[in-house]
Design an enzyme around this catalytic site. Structure first.
Site, PDB file in Angstrom:
ATOM      1  CG  ASP A  93      -2.141   0.919   0.998  1.00  0.00           C
ATOM      2  OD1 ASP A  93      -3.023   0.942   1.863  1.00  0.00           O
ATOM      3  OD2 ASP A  93      -2.172   1.629  -0.033  1.00  0.00           O
ATOM      4  CB  SER A  94       0.480   4.284  -1.918  1.00  0.00           C
ATOM      5  OG  SER A  94      -0.889   4.477  -1.597  1.00  0.00           O
ATOM      6  N   GLY A  95       0.726   4.320   1.489  1.00  0.00           N
ATOM      7  CA  GLY A  95       1.050   5.092   2.679  1.00  0.00           C
ATOM      8  C   GLY A  95       0.049   6.150   3.086  1.00  0.00           C
ATOM      9  N   GLY A  96      -0.690   6.714   2.151  1.00  0.00           N
ATOM     10  CA  GLY A  96      -1.588   7.823   2.485  1.00  0.00           C
ATOM     11  C   GLY A  96      -2.653   7.437   3.490  1.00  0.00           C
ATOM     12  CG  PHE A  97      -5.980   3.973   4.617  1.00  0.00           C
ATOM     13  CD1 PHE A  97      -5.675   3.036   5.598  1.00  0.00           C
ATOM     14  CD2 PHE A  97      -7.287   4.420   4.512  1.00  0.00           C
ATOM     15  CE1 PHE A  97      -6.664   2.551   6.441  1.00  0.00           C
ATOM     16  CE2 PHE A  97      -8.283   3.935   5.352  1.00  0.00           C
ATOM     17  CZ  PHE A  97      -7.965   2.995   6.311  1.00  0.00           C
ATOM     18  CG  ASP A 147      -5.127   6.482  -2.126  1.00  0.00           C
ATOM     19  OD1 ASP A 147      -4.134   6.226  -1.416  1.00  0.00           O
ATOM     20  OD2 ASP A 147      -6.201   5.874  -2.029  1.00  0.00           O
ATOM     21  CD  GLN A 190     -10.093   6.976  -2.404  1.00  0.00           C
ATOM     22  OE1 GLN A 190     -11.136   6.936  -1.739  1.00  0.00           O
ATOM     23  NE2 GLN A 190      -9.000   6.313  -2.022  1.00  0.00           N
ATOM     24  N   GLY A 217     -11.351   3.895  -0.361  1.00  0.00           N
ATOM     25  CA  GLY A 217     -12.336   4.738   0.312  1.00  0.00           C
ATOM     26  C   GLY A 217     -13.450   3.984   1.007  1.00  0.00           C
ATOM     27  CB  CYS A 310      -8.931 -27.726  13.144  1.00  0.00           C
ATOM     28  SG  CYS A 310      -9.685 -26.102  13.297  1.00  0.00           S
TER      29      CYS A 310
HETATM   30  C1  LIG Z   1     -10.863  -4.192   9.616  1.00  0.00           C
HETATM   31  O1  LIG Z   1      -9.628  -3.432   9.537  1.00  0.00           O
HETATM   32  C2  LIG Z   1      -9.804  -2.090   9.878  1.00  0.00           C
HETATM   33  O2  LIG Z   1     -10.341  -1.402   8.751  1.00  0.00           O
HETATM   34  C3  LIG Z   1      -9.302  -0.810   8.010  1.00  0.00           C
HETATM   35  C4  LIG Z   1      -9.301  -1.526   6.702  1.00  0.00           C
HETATM   36  N1  LIG Z   1      -9.972  -0.657   5.765  1.00  0.00           N
HETATM   37  C5  LIG Z   1      -9.313  -0.037   4.789  1.00  0.00           C
HETATM   38  N2  LIG Z   1      -9.901   0.831   3.928  1.00  0.00           N
HETATM   39  C6  LIG Z   1      -8.911   1.286   3.121  1.00  0.00           C
HETATM   40  C7  LIG Z   1      -8.936   2.248   2.101  1.00  0.00           C
HETATM   41  C8  LIG Z   1      -7.721   2.578   1.458  1.00  0.00           C
HETATM   42  C9  LIG Z   1      -7.662   3.603   0.441  1.00  0.00           C
HETATM   43  O3  LIG Z   1      -8.679   4.239   0.065  1.00  0.00           O
HETATM   44  N3  LIG Z   1      -6.452   3.887  -0.102  1.00  0.00           N
HETATM   45  C10 LIG Z   1      -5.324   3.217   0.263  1.00  0.00           C
HETATM   46  N4  LIG Z   1      -4.148   3.543  -0.322  1.00  0.00           N
HETATM   47  N5  LIG Z   1      -5.333   2.252   1.197  1.00  0.00           N
HETATM   48  C11 LIG Z   1      -6.513   1.926   1.831  1.00  0.00           C
HETATM   49  C12 LIG Z   1      -6.517   0.955   2.837  1.00  0.00           C
HETATM   50  C13 LIG Z   1      -7.706   0.649   3.500  1.00  0.00           C
HETATM   51  N6  LIG Z   1      -7.990  -0.193   4.547  1.00  0.00           N
HETATM   52  C14 LIG Z   1      -8.025  -1.023   8.754  1.00  0.00           C
HETATM   53  O4  LIG Z   1      -7.437   0.273   8.967  1.00  0.00           O
HETATM   54  C15 LIG Z   1      -7.592   0.629  10.354  1.00  0.00           C
HETATM   55  C16 LIG Z   1      -6.242   0.537  11.019  1.00  0.00           C
HETATM   56  C17 LIG Z   1      -8.256   1.996  10.427  1.00  0.00           C
HETATM   57  O5  LIG Z   1      -8.466  -0.361  10.929  1.00  0.00           O
HETATM   58  C18 LIG Z   1      -8.434  -1.502  10.106  1.00  0.00           C
END
Ligand SMILES: CO[C@@H]1O[C@H](CNc2nc3cc4c(=O)[nH]c(N)nc4cc3[nH]2)[C@H]2OC(C)(C)O[C@@H]12
Length: 373
Positions: A93-97, A147, A190, A217, A310
């Site tokens: 993953d690219s880091g922004g999130f 992103d 997005q 998103g 198991c």
């Molecule tokens: C159940 O795990 C929780 O839910 C989050 C996972 N949900 C998620 N949606 C995402 C969206 C994006 C995005 O739009 N762009 C980029 N580059 N990466 C992303 C990574 C993402 N991961 C985990 O992230 C936290 C730590 C908030 O809780 C975990």
């Protein structure tokens, strides 16, 4: 051994698809679930154990690895695959999130984001160009565009503004990525839950052109109904001949519903994180192993599961080592959860290939309805 990155669609059943992504480091059977290896390890698992669960690819994180041990150090040591002893494909993953969900003192501008490390408070900057450089230093096979993922709920103006920034960053990511045969760059759609913004984002990404397309998103607290509502249309605008990756998903029924709506790849911390907190996913629902009712239960977690937990241990034992905070607890429960998630993926690949995905889904949900787990 292929030198290029390619996607072969093998069969479809409704909107569901099954296929193979060919990469120089091996093939990825889709629909695919990617275990999360954030800090160069899938927590509590040896890489050979991750492979034994059936994983073809795992996920790494630019944000965590740039802070510690740094991308430059991993590059000097031969790259992420050698560093973590995993020679199959890695998506990063690219880091922004992660900056938005983990870092402190963030400043977002057109250029990128500056932030303070959640580890030691040191100051850092991520831009599309720096994110591409880091992911190249890591040596990942599938690189994600840099992103911005807006927190939901958000008003339409905020969602539009954020999406359009991400599309400008997608173009800069593509420019900085350059031409790297055997490596793939995925764009990230997005647009929140807004159908018109999702279409606008897809059109912008197709105009730029990517090797695969993620639906970003989502899985940010909107809930399954809203997520599925978005997935009823968002993937439709993405190219049919490229992989579609839903980021951050999810629970077993989220995964099945996403595949039914045309998604090919997913990742989530849930099976590994839950393995460490005693939450066990089975075909009949969730077992909370810490519950006292398991203390004398000689049965396995799931009689029909062939994983080491198991095959060789009772619920009573797993309850004991969890309550005793023994390391083997996280190891066995993580292994089981990842094995079960991969079993779901294999079941869907087979069912889509055979044209029986409707029946498979009905059986999947019927089993979960039973109590007594
Ligand atoms: C159940 O795990 C929780 O839910 C989050 C996972 N949900 C998620 N949606 C995402 C969206 C994006 C995005 O739009 N762009 C980029 N580059 N990466 C992303 C990574 C993402 N991961 C985990 O992230 C936290 C730590 C908030 O809780 C975990």
């Amino acid at each position: 051994m292929t030198e290029r990155f390619s996607f072969e669609l093998k069969a479809t059943d409704g909107k569901a698809r099954t296929g193979v992504i060919n990469t120089p480091r091996g093939e990825i059977r889709t629909p695919a679930f990617m275990p999360v290896g954030t800090a160069a390890t899938v927590k509590a698992m040896m890489p050979e154990s991750v492979r034994a669960t059936g994983a073809d690819i795992l996920l790494g994180n630019t944000y965590h690895l740039m802070l510690r041990p740094t991308a430059e150090r991993i590059d000097r040591l031969g790259g992420l695959h050698k560093f973590m002893n995993w020679d199959r494909p890695i998506l990063t993953d690219s880091g922004g999130f992660q900056v938005m969900s983990l870092a402190g003192l963030r400043k977002l501008t057109e250029k990128g984001v500056t932030f303070k490390s959640h580890i030691d408070g040191s100051k850092h900057e991520l831009t599309p160009e720096r994110s591409m450089e880091i992911q190249k230093l890591l040596g990942s096979d599938i690189v994600m565009c840099f992103d911005e993922c807006p927190a939901l709920p958000a008003d339409r103006d905020r969602i539009a503004e954020s999406m359009r920034l991400s599309m400008r960053w997608a173009a800069r990511s593509k420019e900085a990525f350059g031409d790297r045969p055997g490596h793939a760059l995925f764009g990230i759609q997005q647009g929140g839950l807004e159908a018109d913004f999702r279409e606008e984002s897809a059109e912008a990404l197709k105009e730029i052109g990517f090797d695969g397309y993620a639906v970003g998103g989502l899985a940010v607290g909107e809930g399954q109904e809203a997520m599925f509502g978005c997935l009823d249309h968002a993937p439709d605008h993405l190219p049919k001949d490229k992989p579609r990756y839903l980021m951050g998903v999810g629970k077993p029924d989220d995964i099945v519903g996403a595949v039914a709506r045309g998604i090919d790849m997913m990742d989530c911390v849930l099976p590994s994180r839950s393995g460490r907190t005693g939450q066990v996913f089975t075909r009949r629902g969730v077992v909370n192993i810490k519950n006292a009712r398991h203390a004398d239960d000689p049965r396995p977690l799931d009689e029909a599961c062939s994983c080491p937990a198991c095959s060789n241990y009772s619920r009573a034992y797993l309850h004991h080592v969890y309550r005793s905070n023994e390391m083997i607890s996280g190891m066995l429960l993580t292994w089981h959860n990842l094995h079960y998630f991969q079993e779901i993926m294999q079941g869907m690949r087979d069912a889509i290939g055979a044209g029986t995905f409707e029946d498979w889904q009905a059986e999947f949900h019927a089993q979960r309805a039973q109590g007594d787990i």
